[in-house]
Design a protein around this motif. Structure first.
Motif, PDB file in Angstrom:
ATOM      1  N   PRO A  13      10.181  -3.739   3.433  1.00  0.00           N
ATOM      2  CA  PRO A  13       9.504  -2.453   3.621  1.00  0.00           C
ATOM      3  C   PRO A  13       9.335  -2.138   5.114  1.00  0.00           C
ATOM      4  N   HIS A  14       9.533  -0.888   5.469  1.00  0.00           N
ATOM      5  CA  HIS A  14       9.358  -0.462   6.860  1.00  0.00           C
ATOM      6  C   HIS A  14       7.914  -0.622   7.322  1.00  0.00           C
ATOM      7  N   SER A  15       6.986  -0.666   6.351  1.00  0.00           N
ATOM      8  CA  SER A  15       5.567  -0.780   6.690  1.00  0.00           C
ATOM      9  C   SER A  15       5.235  -2.092   7.400  1.00  0.00           C
ATOM     10  N   VAL A  16       6.126  -3.090   7.307  1.00  0.00           N
ATOM     11  CA  VAL A  16       5.883  -4.359   8.003  1.00  0.00           C
ATOM     12  C   VAL A  16       5.709  -4.099   9.498  1.00  0.00           C
ATOM     13  N   PHE A  23       2.214  -6.641   8.558  1.00  0.00           N
ATOM     14  CA  PHE A  23       2.794  -7.454   9.623  1.00  0.00           C
ATOM     15  C   PHE A  23       2.235  -8.880   9.576  1.00  0.00           C
ATOM     16  N   ILE A  24       0.935  -9.001   9.381  1.00  0.00           N
ATOM     17  CA  ILE A  24       0.310 -10.327   9.292  1.00  0.00           C
ATOM     18  C   ILE A  24       0.773 -11.049   8.034  1.00  0.00           C
ATOM     19  N   ALA A  25       0.731 -10.355   6.876  1.00  0.00           N
ATOM     20  CA  ALA A  25       1.141 -10.971   5.614  1.00  0.00           C
ATOM     21  C   ALA A  25       2.592 -11.434   5.663  1.00  0.00           C
ATOM     22  N   LEU A  82       2.782  -2.692  -1.864  1.00  0.00           N
ATOM     23  CA  LEU A  82       4.237  -2.671  -2.060  1.00  0.00           C
ATOM     24  C   LEU A  82       4.627  -2.531  -3.522  1.00  0.00           C
ATOM     25  N   ARG A  83       3.623  -2.597  -4.404  1.00  0.00           N
ATOM     26  CA  ARG A  83       3.822  -2.494  -5.855  1.00  0.00           C
ATOM     27  C   ARG A  83       4.770  -3.571  -6.376  1.00  0.00           C
ATOM     28  N   VAL A  84       4.551  -4.812  -5.902  1.00  0.00           N
ATOM     29  CA  VAL A  84       5.315  -5.962  -6.374  1.00  0.00           C
ATOM     30  C   VAL A  84       4.340  -7.090  -6.688  1.00  0.00           C
TER      31      VAL A  84
END
Length: 166
Positions: A13-16, A23-25, A82-84
């Motif tokens: 995901p671009h949200s990283v 980013f932390i996760a 992320l809906r996963v």
């Protein structure tokens, strides 16, 4: 390969790169690497160990408790975002597992290497009850708990190794 490191990589995901929690996760981006993100996340955890070893034993233990509790929330939040169920790039759980593995282990790069190898074996093989938890416990707790237990098993193995070499 762990259950959440599938043969077909999940899209990154671009949200990283824009969401600090993601980013932390994703282990400060290490979970975006193309192969074996759990291994990369475990490696990213290693430079923190000398810092944690500067803490008193109870301080390291407290840090483990706080990063684990934070991880329950963080991994659950990012998985929901992320809906996963458990995106393979979420590697905070591996980082905490590594930190558990190396609690009360002597300082030195060779101990980091041994701990890394022992943790990765436990995380990949998932001896009982780790595999059961990985398959049946969901949400942030499920994402974290299998790696926390792999870290505990690896910690026990490391303590036996340290004791055997003493």
């Amino acid at each position: 390969m762990t259950d959440h490191e599938s043969a077909t990589p999940q899209p990154i995901p671009h949200s990283v790169w824009s969401n600090p929690w993601h980013f932390i996760a994703f282990g400060f981006g290490s979970g975006t690497l193309p192969k074996a993100p759990g291994t990369w996340g475990s490696l990213v955890a290693l430079p923190f160990i000398p810092l944690w070893q500067m803490l008193p034993d109870w301080g390291y233990w407290l840090m483990l408790g706080l990063t684990m509790l934070f991880g329950f929330w963080l991994c659950g939040k990012v998985a929901d975002d992320l809906r996963v169920h458990d995106h393979e790039g979420i590697v905070w759980d591996e980082m905490v597992g590594m930190w558990i593995t190396l609690w009360l282990v002597p300082e030195g790069w060779h101990w980091l290497l041994i701990g890394f190898l022992v943790f990765r074996v436990m995380d990949i093989l998932k001896p009982w009850p780790i595999r059961w938890i990985d398959r049946h416990v969901h949400g942030g707790v499920g994402i974290m708990l299998d790696d926390v237990l792999a870290g505990v098993f690896a910690w026990l193995a490391m303590q036996l190794i340290v004791w055997g070499l003493a």
